[in-house]
Write a protein that holds these residues in place. Structure first.
Motif, mmCIF file in Angstrom:
data_model
loop_
_atom_site.group_PDB
_atom_site.id
_atom_site.type_symbol
_atom_site.label_atom_id
_atom_site.label_comp_id
_atom_site.label_asym_id
_atom_site.label_seq_id
_atom_site.Cartn_x
_atom_site.Cartn_y
_atom_site.Cartn_z
ATOM 1 N N UNK A 19 0.906 -1.138 -0.096
ATOM 2 C CA UNK A 19 -0.203 -0.134 -0.087
ATOM 3 C C UNK A 19 0.999 1.103 -0.050
ATOM 4 N N UNK A 20 0.791 2.016 -0.712
ATOM 5 C CA UNK A 20 1.406 3.259 -1.222
ATOM 6 C C UNK A 20 0.857 4.809 -1.028
ATOM 7 N N UNK A 21 1.140 5.366 0.101
ATOM 8 C CA UNK A 21 0.477 6.678 0.320
ATOM 9 C C UNK A 21 1.143 7.895 0.113
ATOM 10 N N UNK A 22 0.259 8.615 -0.891
ATOM 11 C CA UNK A 22 0.736 9.811 -1.193
ATOM 12 C C UNK A 22 -0.093 11.058 -0.223
ATOM 13 N N UNK A 23 0.635 12.021 0.492
ATOM 14 C CA UNK A 23 -0.121 13.076 1.106
ATOM 15 C C UNK A 23 0.260 14.508 0.936
ATOM 16 N N UNK A 24 -0.593 15.474 1.140
ATOM 17 C CA UNK A 24 -0.109 16.846 0.910
ATOM 18 C C UNK A 24 -0.299 17.365 2.600
ATOM 19 N N UNK A 25 0.096 18.768 2.552
ATOM 20 C CA UNK A 25 0.189 19.586 3.733
ATOM 21 C C UNK A 25 -1.148 19.743 4.422
ATOM 22 N N UNK A 148 2.383 4.260 -15.206
ATOM 23 C CA UNK A 148 1.483 5.048 -14.562
ATOM 24 C C UNK A 148 2.293 5.665 -13.476
ATOM 25 N N UNK A 149 1.794 7.345 -13.704
ATOM 26 C CA UNK A 149 2.760 7.852 -12.496
ATOM 27 C C UNK A 149 1.475 8.799 -11.719
ATOM 28 N N UNK A 150 1.381 8.500 -10.427
ATOM 29 C CA UNK A 150 0.257 9.222 -9.696
ATOM 30 C C UNK A 150 0.946 10.421 -8.664
ATOM 31 N N UNK A 151 0.335 11.578 -8.745
ATOM 32 C CA UNK A 151 1.038 12.729 -8.144
ATOM 33 C C UNK A 151 -0.280 13.363 -7.540
ATOM 34 N N UNK A 152 -0.348 13.914 -6.142
ATOM 35 C CA UNK A 152 -1.097 14.613 -5.352
ATOM 36 C C UNK A 152 -0.582 15.841 -5.189
ATOM 37 N N UNK A 153 -1.230 16.925 -5.543
ATOM 38 C CA UNK A 153 -0.866 18.412 -5.387
ATOM 39 C C UNK A 153 -1.253 18.964 -3.851
ATOM 40 N N UNK A 154 -0.978 20.070 -3.757
ATOM 41 C CA UNK A 154 -1.476 20.888 -2.560
ATOM 42 C C UNK A 154 -2.827 21.189 -2.878
ATOM 43 N N UNK A 155 -3.606 21.272 -4.186
ATOM 44 C CA UNK A 155 -4.705 21.852 -4.217
ATOM 45 C C UNK A 155 -5.582 20.492 -4.459
ATOM 46 N N UNK A 156 -5.048 19.514 -3.867
ATOM 47 C CA UNK A 156 -6.120 18.306 -3.980
ATOM 48 C C UNK A 156 -6.373 17.866 -5.312
ATOM 49 N N UNK A 157 -5.301 17.923 -6.267
ATOM 50 C CA UNK A 157 -5.576 17.160 -7.601
ATOM 51 C C UNK A 157 -4.662 16.045 -7.836
#
Length: 339
Positions: A19-25, A148-157
């Motif tokens: 399980x891989x988790x991406x978070x933002x501030x 496939x590259x997944x990226x989570x931005x600070x703007x919840x994109x």
């Protein structure tokens, strides 16, 4: 920060599942399994200030492998490939040579949704998964390398960037099959407000196979251009399971859909470079003991599957889905949440 990796303890086909988790501030986070590229959680803050998960799934990985789930398999949150949706009779031809696939949905009996993808090193706060599909897998020609590259931005994109190359001509039509529900407590999606900038939709036969006929949405239940409640015009026993031709020129990143729910105050905008968005309101959804012990029933989610037209490999004049050696398949889809 790189994606946080947590082992599930499962080994499938000799590969470990994480399980891989991406978070933002802001405290938003997305959890993705390298098995099938499953988006298991997409947690954001709603208008009331509460954390809310907007995608359907399970509390544990093992449930994705259970017999009960696979018996009525809805492709919860997976990467779909090599070819999303349906190809008529599972047949196509390239340069005069005919190919017969398993006549099934979304890439075959064991498509990309049931593979353990490799986790590639990244330098950005992102996650890149790779799967190398060998020649003749599910009877598709050519060895296909997909990233496939997944990226989570600070703007919840949440951005999904796809890339694929092949050593022989092969059809490629990838998408992601997340099921969304923006209401605070889930339930039927009929009251979600939905808008799609699509002036035309694609005719389908009785097996949901795209025929090649392009029809105007004007004056039909398929007209979402001005936005309306999903359930306003639908047949409540059927819902929607339909491909829409987006008005934006193919290849240009633009809005595919915008959906809101009053109870949460959340809005989900989906942007894509693909020419088609398939809108599905989960008629066949039937999952027991999902997140929080809840059962999922028909019409309790919606999917917006960005892709080329289903069956377009067999329809001259539609945007081509055959990838040739030396070419690179690319696609970008963005899921943007706001309130």
């Amino acid at each position: 920060m790189k994606a946080n990796q947590i082992s599930t303890g499962k080994i499938i086909d000799g590969k470990e599942v994480f399980a891989l988790e991406l978070k933002n501030s802001k405290g938003s986070y997305v959890t993705i399994y390298n098995y099938g590229g499953i988006i298991n959680n997409f947690v954001v803050t709603n208008a009331a200030g509460d954390k809310q998960d907007i995608v359907l799934g399970f509390d544990d990985f093992d449930s994705y492998l259970s017999e009960d789930y696979l018996e009525n398999y809805p492709y919860l949150g997976v990467i779909v490939g090599r070819y999303s949706n349906r190809i008529k009779d599972g047949q196509f031809s390239i340069s005069g040579k005919s190919y017969q696939l398993t006549k099934s949905l979304h890439g075959g009996e064991s498509g990309f949704d049931k593979k353990v993808w490799d986790i590639l090193p990244t330098v950005d706060p992102s996650l890149t998964l790779q799967y190398i599909s060998p020649a003749n897998e599910e009877n598709f020609p050519g060895t296909l390398t997909v990233q496939v590259t997944f990226k989570l931005s600070e703007e919840d994109e949440l951005t999904l960037d796809y890339k694929a190359t092949t050593d022989a001509a092969t059809p490629v039509n990838l998408t992601h099959h997340s099921y969304f529900n923006l209401e605070t407590h889930g339930g039927n999606v009929a009251n979600h407000h939905h808008r799609m900038p699509a002036s035309n939709y694609l005719a389908q036969d009785e097996e949901y196979i795209v025929t090649g006929q392009v029809l105007p949405v004007e004056g039909t239940i398929h007209d979402f251009r001005a936005g309306k409640a999903i359930g306003k015009d639908w047949d409540p026993a059927e819902g929607y399971d339909q491909s829409y031709v987006l008005d934006t020129p193919y290849g240009e990143l633009a809005l595919a859909s915008e959906t809101t729910a009053a109870s949460s105050g959340l809005k989900l905008e989906i942007y894509t470079t693909e020419p088609v968005a398939h809108f599905y309101t989960a008629k066949y959804l039937n999952v027991e003991k999902a997140k929080g012990g809840k059962d999922y029933h028909p019409f309790e989610a919606f999917c917006v599957e960005t892709q080329h037209a289903p069956n377009s490999v067999n329809i001259p004049g539609f945007p081509d889905t055959v990838l040739m050696p030396g070419q690179t398949y690319t696609q970008t889809t963005i899921f943007k949440v706001s309130k």
